[in-house]
Design a protein around this motif. Sequence first.
Motif, PDB file in Angstrom:
ATOM      1  N   THR A   1      -1.042   7.691  -4.431  1.00 22.30           N
ATOM      2  CA  THR A   1      -1.585   7.315  -3.122  1.00 22.30           C
ATOM      3  C   THR A   1      -2.656   6.250  -3.288  1.00 22.30           C
ATOM      4  N   ASP A   2      -2.681   5.307  -2.338  1.00 20.42           N
ATOM      5  CA  ASP A   2      -3.713   4.279  -2.314  1.00 20.42           C
ATOM      6  C   ASP A   2      -4.799   4.590  -1.304  1.00 20.42           C
ATOM      7  N   ASP A   3      -4.787   5.800  -0.748  1.00 20.96           N
ATOM      8  CA  ASP A   3      -5.798   6.192   0.222  1.00 20.96           C
ATOM      9  C   ASP A   3      -7.183   5.971  -0.379  1.00 20.96           C
TER      10      ASP A   3
ATOM     11  N   SER B   1      -6.920   4.355  -8.141  1.00 16.03           N
ATOM     12  CA  SER B   1      -6.266   5.038  -7.019  1.00 16.03           C
ATOM     13  C   SER B   1      -6.090   6.522  -7.311  1.00 16.03           C
TER      14      SER B   1
ATOM     15  N   THR C   1       0.830  -1.207   0.000  1.00 14.51           N
ATOM     16  CA  THR C   1       0.000   0.000   0.000  1.00 14.51           C
ATOM     17  C   THR C   1       0.866   1.259   0.000  1.00 14.51           C
ATOM     18  N   ASN C   2       0.538   2.172  -0.910  1.00 21.27           N
ATOM     19  CA  ASN C   2       1.253   3.442  -1.097  1.00 21.27           C
ATOM     20  C   ASN C   2       2.688   3.256  -1.595  1.00 21.27           C
TER      21      ASN C   2
END
Length: 397
Positions: free
Chosen positions: A104-106, A100, A57-58
Amino acid sequence: MIPGLSLLSIVPAALLPLLLLLPQILLSPCRAHSRWKCPPPRSPSTGIKTGPCGSETNDFSLFPNDNGDELITEIYPGPLRVIFEESIHHTGAPFRISLSGDGTDDLDASCVLLDHIPHNDCCRPSLYDESTYTPYVITINIPNVNCERCSLQLANPMTDKIGGDGSPTGIGCTDPFGTCFSVYHSCTRPFRIVGNGEAVSRSDYQCERLPGNWPEVWEGDNGVGVDASVPGLYRRESSIWSVVDFTLTAVPGDYAKDAGGICGDEGLKQQYTQSTTLSSNIETTTTVTKASITSTAATISTEESTTTTLVNESTTTTTTSNQSATVTSISGNSITTSTLLPNPTLSQPTPSLDQNSNPIIGQTTMQSSACQYCSCWTCITFALTIFTSMMYLQMYI
């Protein structure tokens, strides 16, 4: 414990390695389910349970090619064919695809591109044989944005684990940040989106509504229709996927057509060019020519060709077949044979068919892994039971 007796004395020595490996054998399939196939995933794991990308992630690092160069794939707004695959069957477990943010994968920055993608209940893939994994081929729409490093996020809620809540009349479960307690994830490697003159930056882009022509009812338990109209609310949702090109049959043609790009027929065809350099001043390049790819690279057919080259009293023969290239080098009394395998491509599962050649839901001729017909909790319970029994024998025998 009876003096002079121990676990080692009552369990045959030949069975001890099996007993020690049994928990791993039973539990390992429970860690695997689904992942991206094309675009390629950041992680090869099919068992990521921490969203949206697990330990990656990220992490938008670029992947070097064979020459060590860090290159990034460019895609363009509009239709994009994508492929993901399932390594463990979970009846009715649907999928969701999101885009995404830039770097960022937020999840707050992600946009859902397609939701309630129904499960294909036809097949029982084997975790230990990637050629049996069930492929899903679908065309999504990439928004008109400029993004230096974007990624596709795949989510797969395990609605087969929620009992009656997953039935057509059940309350379902929600994801993300909801009540679906078991969800598997996968993220693609970073790619660049090159928008046209009207494009906005990814950070300024406002997520659009989901496509209006996507079905809102799928097949639920016992063939009863199940509501799939609410984004992020999931039940057991299934439908028929083609056994020829792995596309969804009950949707408008735009979702099944080959939109080109890196996962289209032409993009996959490029994976079948193989090259190798042999020693002794022999350089052989094998190219699969006249390749015809039907149904999204499900079947690859080529003309077989053989080329023999004599260099410095050494003979090299290259044979190209439909799935590999075999290079045989003869030098003096030494014979060396090597097989060049193409990049992994879609493999076709073999579901059972009825008398009208239609797939029979839930049946297949493929071999299943140890954990496929039971839940992961059943496997865990079984392993713990064996472990407890062994400890009991150690203490009281």
